[in-house]
Design a protein around this motif. Sequence first.
Motif, PDB file in Angstrom:
ATOM      1  N   LYS A 193       0.815  -1.212   0.000  1.00  0.00           N
ATOM      2  CA  LYS A 193       0.000   0.000   0.000  1.00  0.00           C
ATOM      3  C   LYS A 193       0.852   1.266   0.000  1.00  0.00           C
ATOM      4  O   LYS A 193       0.451   2.309  -0.531  1.00  0.00           O
ATOM      5  N   GLY A 194       2.059   1.163   0.548  1.00  0.00           N
ATOM      6  CA  GLY A 194       2.937   2.323   0.578  1.00  0.00           C
ATOM      7  C   GLY A 194       3.368   2.788  -0.799  1.00  0.00           C
ATOM      8  O   GLY A 194       3.695   3.966  -0.987  1.00  0.00           O
ATOM      9  N   GLN A 195       3.375   1.884  -1.790  1.00  0.00           N
ATOM     10  CA  GLN A 195       3.727   2.283  -3.148  1.00  0.00           C
ATOM     11  C   GLN A 195       2.709   3.286  -3.701  1.00  0.00           C
ATOM     12  O   GLN A 195       3.077   4.296  -4.299  1.00  0.00           O
ATOM     13  N   VAL A 213       3.372   2.498 -11.474  1.00  0.00           N
ATOM     14  CA  VAL A 213       3.827   2.000 -10.176  1.00  0.00           C
ATOM     15  C   VAL A 213       3.202   0.648  -9.836  1.00  0.00           C
ATOM     16  O   VAL A 213       3.914  -0.324  -9.578  1.00  0.00           O
ATOM     17  N   ILE A 214       1.866   0.571  -9.858  1.00  0.00           N
ATOM     18  CA  ILE A 214       1.186  -0.621  -9.356  1.00  0.00           C
ATOM     19  C   ILE A 214       1.268  -1.784 -10.349  1.00  0.00           C
ATOM     20  O   ILE A 214       1.722  -2.880 -10.004  1.00  0.00           O
ATOM     21  N   LEU A 215       0.830  -1.557 -11.597  1.00  0.00           N
ATOM     22  CA  LEU A 215       0.768  -2.653 -12.561  1.00  0.00           C
ATOM     23  C   LEU A 215       2.126  -3.274 -12.885  1.00  0.00           C
ATOM     24  O   LEU A 215       2.222  -4.501 -12.991  1.00  0.00           O
ATOM     25  N   PRO A 216       3.211  -2.487 -13.071  1.00  0.00           N
ATOM     26  CA  PRO A 216       4.502  -3.148 -13.331  1.00  0.00           C
ATOM     27  C   PRO A 216       4.916  -4.112 -12.230  1.00  0.00           C
ATOM     28  O   PRO A 216       5.560  -5.123 -12.508  1.00  0.00           O
ATOM     29  N   GLN A 217       4.562  -3.821 -10.992  1.00  0.00           N
ATOM     30  CA  GLN A 217       4.893  -4.734  -9.903  1.00  0.00           C
ATOM     31  C   GLN A 217       3.879  -5.874  -9.800  1.00  0.00           C
ATOM     32  O   GLN A 217       4.240  -7.005  -9.465  1.00  0.00           O
ATOM     33  N   ALA A 218       2.630  -5.577 -10.094  1.00  0.00           N
ATOM     34  CA  ALA A 218       1.599  -6.614 -10.009  1.00  0.00           C
ATOM     35  C   ALA A 218       1.713  -7.630 -11.134  1.00  0.00           C
ATOM     36  O   ALA A 218       1.291  -8.786 -10.962  1.00  0.00           O
ATOM     37  N   MET A 219       2.267  -7.242 -12.270  1.00  0.00           N
ATOM     38  CA  MET A 219       2.356  -8.166 -13.406  1.00  0.00           C
ATOM     39  C   MET A 219       3.189  -9.392 -13.075  1.00  0.00           C
ATOM     40  O   MET A 219       2.985 -10.467 -13.650  1.00  0.00           O
ATOM     41  N   ARG A 220       4.127  -9.243 -12.151  1.00  0.00           N
ATOM     42  CA  ARG A 220       4.942 -10.383 -11.749  1.00  0.00           C
ATOM     43  C   ARG A 220       4.088 -11.483 -11.131  1.00  0.00           C
ATOM     44  O   ARG A 220       4.407 -12.662 -11.215  1.00  0.00           O
ATOM     45  N   VAL A 221       2.986 -11.092 -10.496  1.00  0.00           N
ATOM     46  CA  VAL A 221       2.062 -12.055  -9.898  1.00  0.00           C
ATOM     47  C   VAL A 221       0.964 -12.456 -10.872  1.00  0.00           C
ATOM     48  O   VAL A 221       0.466 -13.585 -10.837  1.00  0.00           O
ATOM     49  N   ILE A 222       0.598 -11.551 -11.785  1.00  0.00           N
ATOM     50  CA  ILE A 222      -0.524 -11.797 -12.686  1.00  0.00           C
ATOM     51  C   ILE A 222      -0.138 -12.702 -13.854  1.00  0.00           C
ATOM     52  O   ILE A 222      -0.936 -13.553 -14.273  1.00  0.00           O
TER      53      ILE A 222
END
Length: 347
Positions: A193-195, A213-222
């Motif tokens: 959440k801090g991101q 910010v959010i999607l580039p990091q979330a894509m690793r999980v998606i």
Amino acid sequence: MTTSEPHRSAAGDSLPPNGVGGASALKAIRLKHPWRNTFAVVLVVIFALFVIDAAQRPAYDWPSVGKYLFDSRVSAAALVTLELTVLAMFFAIILGVSLAIMRLSPNPVVKGVAWFYLWIFRGTPVYVQLVFWGLIAIIYKTIDIGLPFSEPWVTFSTNDLIGAFWLAVIGLALNEAAYMAEIVRAGLLSVDKGQEEAATALGMGWFQTMRRVILPQAMRVIIPPTGNEVISMLKTTSLVTAVPLSTELYSRTRDISAETFNPIPLLIVASIWYLAFTSVLMVGQYFLERYFARGVGDRRPDRGTTATGTLPVIGGNQPTVITGAAPVQGADAGDQPIDPGHGGTRS
């Protein structure tokens, strides 16, 4: 041995100044795993026996497999299967992202609608849903455009407006969207959440925060589960006979086998095409995962000053010999080596 002679061993032999020359070399012995090797040999033998046996079975009819593998009817059906997969996943991803955002909305009505959608489409079998979409023209004979409780402006016949191909795409996409929504939601929740708070503090808007910010990091999980869903969708297209749609790969090979009264070779032909498509998708998934996982899990230690010397062992009489690349960390790490004779302080 006295305290004034820190570099003398218990046997009275002194070590060289660098603390390395007197250390005996350790020889690593690889552990043997006889049962593991035996099991591997057994697996290879079983696989070889299966291949040899399959090559000699007349029921497989390998000449017919080669005859129909690149038949024009089979190739055209394979193209239809690819079109169904690509279109269904395209709409499923768009709808899944929207549902995931709705699930994370603070509005209880929006969140409730998304939850109800997921409850319906995840709780019923995809084959049942496809049968339902095949019968949609019986429920809604016409599609009317106009104001409620008034004469429609335009009326279309459902059968004329939506063909079996697009009904199959709609049925597959709506079912898959429920699963994609949970995958996307899990990816978004995996980002701290801090991101988002930091991006907001920098003056970024919601869309800019999600994109940069959010999607580039979330894509690793998606990406990994999405790749699995694409492969699963490719195989799920074999169920569109419930619509009914008979131009995709499995239905076409089944129709050909009904003409030749020889179903096994045509099943092998369909399996080979599915395996070929799946292999290409797996390779693409591998490169996507590697692209979005850049900088994660492959960090190397910082290159610093190499420390070589001896350190005393607490409660022992023999100093420990330190060799190799041990980086010196810290802001004050310079080019000066550590003097082992001064308790690890800089000389």
